[in-house]
Design a protein around this motif. Structure first.
Motif, PDB file in Angstrom:
ATOM      1  N   LEU A   1      41.452  30.484  34.992  1.00  0.00           N
ATOM      2  CA  LEU A   1      42.471  28.962  34.989  1.00  0.00           C
ATOM      3  C   LEU A   1      43.225  28.732  33.757  1.00  0.00           C
ATOM      4  CD1 LEU A   1      42.901  26.426  36.712  1.00  0.00           C
ATOM      5  CD2 LEU A   1      41.136  25.613  35.679  1.00  0.00           C
ATOM      6  N   ALA A   2      42.896  29.394  32.731  1.00  0.00           N
ATOM      7  CA  ALA A   2      43.579  29.054  31.327  1.00  0.00           C
ATOM      8  C   ALA A   2      45.184  29.087  31.450  1.00  0.00           C
ATOM      9  CB  ALA A   2      43.087  29.856  30.265  1.00  0.00           C
ATOM     10  N   GLY A   3      45.659  30.599  32.179  1.00  0.00           N
ATOM     11  CA  GLY A   3      46.911  30.509  31.934  1.00  0.00           C
ATOM     12  C   GLY A   3      47.676  29.726  33.118  1.00  0.00           C
ATOM     13  N   ALA A   4      47.138  29.081  34.233  1.00  0.00           N
ATOM     14  CA  ALA A   4      47.523  28.538  35.376  1.00  0.00           C
ATOM     15  C   ALA A   4      47.681  26.916  35.270  1.00  0.00           C
ATOM     16  CB  ALA A   4      46.685  29.190  36.584  1.00  0.00           C
ATOM     17  N   LEU A   5      47.156  26.317  33.895  1.00  0.00           N
ATOM     18  CA  LEU A   5      47.068  25.028  33.862  1.00  0.00           C
ATOM     19  C   LEU A   5      48.679  24.379  33.811  1.00  0.00           C
ATOM     20  CD1 LEU A   5      44.199  24.330  31.428  1.00  0.00           C
ATOM     21  CD2 LEU A   5      44.270  23.821  33.963  1.00  0.00           C
ATOM     22  N   PRO A   6      48.954  23.374  34.543  1.00  0.00           N
ATOM     23  CA  PRO A   6      50.423  23.043  34.224  1.00  0.00           C
ATOM     24  C   PRO A   6      50.880  22.022  33.316  1.00  0.00           C
ATOM     25  CG  PRO A   6      49.164  21.679  35.891  1.00  0.00           C
ATOM     26  CD  PRO A   6      48.226  22.535  35.378  1.00  0.00           C
ATOM     27  N   SER A   7      51.937  22.225  32.969  1.00  0.00           N
ATOM     28  CA  SER A   7      52.224  21.274  31.666  1.00  0.00           C
ATOM     29  C   SER A   7      52.818  20.015  32.148  1.00  0.00           C
ATOM     30  CB  SER A   7      53.357  21.730  30.966  1.00  0.00           C
ATOM     31  OG  SER A   7      54.656  22.464  31.465  1.00  0.00           O
ATOM     32  N   ARG A   8      53.087  19.831  33.400  1.00  0.00           N
ATOM     33  CA  ARG A   8      53.776  18.672  34.167  1.00  0.00           C
ATOM     34  C   ARG A   8      52.898  18.080  35.357  1.00  0.00           C
ATOM     35  NH1 ARG A   8      59.343  18.392  32.499  1.00  0.00           N
ATOM     36  NH2 ARG A   8      59.177  19.797  30.650  1.00  0.00           N
ATOM     37  N   PRO A   9      52.885  16.573  35.440  1.00  0.00           N
ATOM     38  CA  PRO A   9      53.774  15.641  34.718  1.00  0.00           C
ATOM     39  C   PRO A   9      53.235  15.436  33.438  1.00  0.00           C
ATOM     40  CG  PRO A   9      52.231  14.747  36.219  1.00  0.00           C
ATOM     41  CD  PRO A   9      52.090  16.154  36.606  1.00  0.00           C
ATOM     42  N   VAL A  10      54.039  15.201  32.234  1.00  0.00           N
ATOM     43  CA  VAL A  10      53.733  14.978  30.951  1.00  0.00           C
ATOM     44  C   VAL A  10      52.672  14.003  30.822  1.00  0.00           C
ATOM     45  CG1 VAL A  10      56.266  15.767  30.386  1.00  0.00           C
ATOM     46  CG2 VAL A  10      55.529  13.302  30.434  1.00  0.00           C
ATOM     47  N   TRP A  11      52.469  12.896  31.740  1.00  0.00           N
ATOM     48  CA  TRP A  11      51.667  12.019  31.555  1.00  0.00           C
ATOM     49  C   TRP A  11      50.276  12.180  32.393  1.00  0.00           C
ATOM     50  CZ3 TRP A  11      51.074  11.061  36.692  1.00  0.00           C
ATOM     51  CH2 TRP A  11      52.234  10.866  37.558  1.00  0.00           C
ATOM     52  N   GLY A  12      50.000  13.380  33.381  1.00  0.00           N
ATOM     53  CA  GLY A  12      48.983  13.797  33.816  1.00  0.00           C
ATOM     54  C   GLY A  12      47.643  13.583  33.185  1.00  0.00           C
ATOM     55  N   TYR A  13      47.463  14.067  32.052  1.00  0.00           N
ATOM     56  CA  TYR A  13      46.088  13.844  31.652  1.00  0.00           C
ATOM     57  C   TYR A  13      45.969  12.485  30.804  1.00  0.00           C
ATOM     58  CZ  TYR A  13      42.036  14.843  28.773  1.00  0.00           C
ATOM     59  OH  TYR A  13      40.676  14.879  28.408  1.00  0.00           O
TER      60      TYR A  13
ATOM     61  N   MET B   1      46.795  28.009  24.085  1.00  0.00           N
ATOM     62  CA  MET B   1      47.623  27.637  25.221  1.00  0.00           C
ATOM     63  C   MET B   1      48.159  28.766  25.998  1.00  0.00           C
ATOM     64  SD  MET B   1      50.229  25.317  23.111  1.00  0.00           S
ATOM     65  CE  MET B   1      51.087  26.385  22.272  1.00  0.00           C
ATOM     66  N   GLY B   2      47.901  28.431  27.379  1.00  0.00           N
ATOM     67  CA  GLY B   2      48.517  29.052  28.282  1.00  0.00           C
ATOM     68  C   GLY B   2      49.960  29.142  28.524  1.00  0.00           C
ATOM     69  N   GLY B   3      50.616  30.092  29.278  1.00  0.00           N
ATOM     70  CA  GLY B   3      51.910  30.221  29.514  1.00  0.00           C
ATOM     71  C   GLY B   3      52.555  29.111  29.933  1.00  0.00           C
ATOM     72  N   GLY B   4      52.035  28.031  30.754  1.00  0.00           N
ATOM     73  CA  GLY B   4      52.604  26.960  31.095  1.00  0.00           C
ATOM     74  C   GLY B   4      53.299  25.934  30.023  1.00  0.00           C
ATOM     75  N   TYR B   5      52.131  26.077  29.173  1.00  0.00           N
ATOM     76  CA  TYR B   5      52.685  25.012  27.878  1.00  0.00           C
ATOM     77  C   TYR B   5      53.584  25.859  27.131  1.00  0.00           C
ATOM     78  CZ  TYR B   5      48.340  22.720  29.371  1.00  0.00           C
ATOM     79  OH  TYR B   5      47.329  21.820  29.908  1.00  0.00           O
ATOM     80  N   THR B   6      53.292  27.082  26.725  1.00  0.00           N
ATOM     81  CA  THR B   6      54.022  27.851  25.727  1.00  0.00           C
ATOM     82  C   THR B   6      55.562  27.942  26.267  1.00  0.00           C
ATOM     83  OG1 THR B   6      52.299  29.301  25.233  1.00  0.00           O
ATOM     84  CG2 THR B   6      54.532  30.122  24.579  1.00  0.00           C
ATOM     85  N   GLU B   7      55.948  27.923  27.413  1.00  0.00           N
ATOM     86  CA  GLU B   7      57.318  28.098  27.697  1.00  0.00           C
ATOM     87  C   GLU B   7      58.017  26.835  28.067  1.00  0.00           C
ATOM     88  OE1 GLU B   7      57.671  30.221  31.495  1.00  0.00           O
ATOM     89  OE2 GLU B   7      56.197  29.222  32.544  1.00  0.00           O
ATOM     90  N   ASP B   8      57.245  25.810  28.197  1.00  0.00           N
ATOM     91  CA  ASP B   8      57.775  24.327  28.398  1.00  0.00           C
ATOM     92  C   ASP B   8      58.578  23.949  27.038  1.00  0.00           C
ATOM     93  OD1 ASP B   8      58.077  21.544  28.566  1.00  0.00           O
ATOM     94  OD2 ASP B   8      56.616  21.644  30.383  1.00  0.00           O
ATOM     95  N   PRO B   9      59.739  23.600  27.275  1.00  0.00           N
ATOM     96  CA  PRO B   9      60.853  23.106  26.282  1.00  0.00           C
ATOM     97  C   PRO B   9      60.160  21.766  25.328  1.00  0.00           C
ATOM     98  CG  PRO B   9      62.058  22.494  28.306  1.00  0.00           C
ATOM     99  CD  PRO B   9      60.349  23.426  28.760  1.00  0.00           C
ATOM    100  N   LEU B  10      59.314  21.077  26.022  1.00  0.00           N
ATOM    101  CA  LEU B  10      58.891  19.940  25.393  1.00  0.00           C
ATOM    102  C   LEU B  10      57.553  20.362  24.391  1.00  0.00           C
ATOM    103  CD1 LEU B  10      58.712  17.474  28.583  1.00  0.00           C
ATOM    104  CD2 LEU B  10      60.214  17.673  26.826  1.00  0.00           C
ATOM    105  N   THR B  11      57.030  21.505  24.468  1.00  0.00           N
ATOM    106  CA  THR B  11      55.984  21.865  23.686  1.00  0.00           C
ATOM    107  C   THR B  11      56.645  22.209  22.411  1.00  0.00           C
ATOM    108  OG1 THR B  11      54.562  22.694  25.388  1.00  0.00           O
ATOM    109  CG2 THR B  11      54.151  23.548  23.475  1.00  0.00           C
TER     110      THR B  11
ATOM    111  N   PRO C   1      58.090  34.437  26.958  1.00  0.00           N
ATOM    112  CA  PRO C   1      58.198  33.028  26.793  1.00  0.00           C
ATOM    113  C   PRO C   1      56.749  32.511  27.350  1.00  0.00           C
ATOM    114  CG  PRO C   1      60.306  33.827  27.954  1.00  0.00           C
ATOM    115  CD  PRO C   1      59.372  35.145  27.536  1.00  0.00           C
ATOM    116  N   ASP C   2      56.278  33.043  28.473  1.00  0.00           N
ATOM    117  CA  ASP C   2      55.071  32.672  28.888  1.00  0.00           C
ATOM    118  C   ASP C   2      53.857  33.135  28.211  1.00  0.00           C
ATOM    119  OD1 ASP C   2      55.342  34.963  30.087  1.00  0.00           O
ATOM    120  OD2 ASP C   2      54.948  34.426  31.976  1.00  0.00           O
ATOM    121  N   ALA C   3      53.875  33.686  27.174  1.00  0.00           N
ATOM    122  CA  ALA C   3      52.848  34.267  26.386  1.00  0.00           C
ATOM    123  C   ALA C   3      51.507  33.398  26.175  1.00  0.00           C
ATOM    124  CB  ALA C   3      53.292  34.927  25.232  1.00  0.00           C
ATOM    125  N   LEU C   4      50.391  33.652  26.228  1.00  0.00           N
ATOM    126  CA  LEU C   4      49.187  33.383  25.734  1.00  0.00           C
ATOM    127  C   LEU C   4      49.214  33.173  24.364  1.00  0.00           C
ATOM    128  CD1 LEU C   4      46.575  31.660  26.536  1.00  0.00           C
ATOM    129  CD2 LEU C   4      45.625  33.985  26.225  1.00  0.00           C
TER     130      LEU C   4
END
Length: 396
Positions: free
Chosen positions: A70-82, A345-355, A325-328
């Motif tokens: 699951l580590a590489g599949a966690l989404p970075s959006r919505p930004v307020w999710g957590y 950080m999984g790729g979902g976070y790494t490639e997000d321009p907000l990270t 861009p989506d590297a762990l």
């Protein structure tokens, strides 16, 4: 002296009464509302809160400690999710505490019914209730102590809290199944069991339920402001106030706690390991393209707040080292101790321009408590994984 002869006399047999253990003095309960209708109404509310707390806690646990698949599949959006899910988790857990004690008040006379066990089935039922009550009290009270970061026990909080949550959930489902006939009979005001109760008890029951509702509302309003910022002026009893802290943001783990006070950071260098590894000084980091994002930081203890962060995009640092861009990415902190000094950080976070690898907070250079010289800030991520005092990034 003449010898004396003792003669044994045979006494007639006497039948003595069989001793009986006295019945223990039991308390007398004269309150009329220790009955199924009151227990059912409070139980409905409590069940909803426990379900919310369980679901959001389940999500929080797997965001904090995801399995490899699951580590590489966690989404970075919505930004307020957590921020939303963890805020609901803590708020529902705190609100459940007065409801739990109200529920126990309605049913506790049954603890003193004599004999305590009437059959094997009755014994199993009482055992399941004992497990449910003990696990729920443990879960809510230890969770409350976690919000103030007080751990007066020898075990690790996170795995035990997660394991006991399953015990609570399973025993609650079993309890509902066993008590379903009583619950159905007293579900509404027009249910058959409710109609058999004295009508004169209705006003008293409604007064009790109104008082319990007021207690839950008061507890919620005076604590939820730590994450629902429009209510921050009512934040009287929460462990954090969203405006109290350096640079307008609370600090959960200080530099002193992390062993960073007194460290010589004048020669700081960020090391990025990948196909084309490199190092950057703080001045070289500041000379790279800077971006400003508005993201919340949300902590597992329930507080959260938006802030303006400025720094270098993590995906730019990864690209410079020859990574996808989506590297762990593994991030290592300079702190000398702490369970979260290394994070991935999984790729979902790494490639997000907000990270970002942030260098500034709310327009100011990061304070030491907020992670100077550089820290990670990413969307939809627990505060414990927004690593401070970053020393090294490894592209995996």
């Amino acid at each position: 002296m003449p010898s004396l002869r003792l003669r044994w006399l045979r006494l007639p047999s006497v039948s003595l009464p069989r001793p009986r253990l006295p019945k223990p003095p039991l308390p007398q309960f004269t309150g009329r509302l220790h009955e199924p209708r009151t227990a059912t109404v409070i139980g409905r509310w409590l069940g909803v809160l426990i379900a919310l707390c369980f679901l959001t806690g389940f999500l929080s646990h797997y965001v904090q400690r995801p399995p490899d698949w699951l580590a590489g599949a966690l989404p970075s959006r919505p930004v307020w999710g957590y921020r939303l899910t963890q805020g609901v988790h803590v708020a529902s857990g705190i609100a459940a505490i007065p409801l739990l004690f109200a529920k126990l008040w309605t049913v506790y006379p049954r603890l003193f019914v004599w004999p305590p066990v009437r059959s094997v089935r009755h014994a199993l039922e009482r055992l399941s209730i004992a497990v449910l009550v003990a696990a729920t009290v443990f879960q809510l009270l230890t969770g409350l102590l976690n919000t103030v970061q007080w751990y007066p026990w020898p075990f690790s909080f996170v795995p035990v809290h997660f394991a006991v949550a399953w015990v609570v959930f399973g025993s609650l489902v079993l309890h509902i199944a066993v008590k379903y006939p009583d619950i159905r009979a007293h579900w509404s005001r027009t249910s058959p069991g409710t109609l058999e109760l004295p009508a004169a008890d209705g006003p008293d029951r409604r007064s009790l339920l109104a008082g319990v509702s007021a207690a839950v509302g008061a507890v919620t309003l005076t604590t939820v402001g730590q994450t629902v910022t429009p209510l921050k002026n009512l934040d009287l009893f929460a462990p954090r106030h969203p405006d109290h802290g350096e640079q307008g943001l609370p600090v959960n783990r200080s530099a002193a706690q992390a062993g960073m006070v007194g460290r010589d950071l004048s020669g700081y260098r960020l090391t990025v390991l990948g196909r084309d590894s490199y190092e950057l000084t703080l001045d070289e980091l500041a000379a790279m393209a800077q971006h400003t994002v508005r993201l919340p930081i949300a902590c597992v203890e329930g507080w959260s707040k938006y802030a303006d962060w400025s720094g270098v995009r993590v995906r730019d640092l990864v690209a410079r080292a020859g990574g996808r861009p989506d590297a762990l990415v593994r991030v290592v902190s300079m702190e000398r101790r702490g369970a979260y000094r290394v994070m991935e950080m999984g790729g979902g976070y790494t490639e997000d321009p907000l990270t970002l690898l942030a260098l500034r907070l709310n327009g100011q250079v990061l304070s030491l408590d907020h992670g100077f010289p550089a820290r990670v800030i990413a969307p939809n991520r627990p505060g414990v994984w927004q690593t401070k005092w970053v020393a090294r990034m490894e592209i995996i």
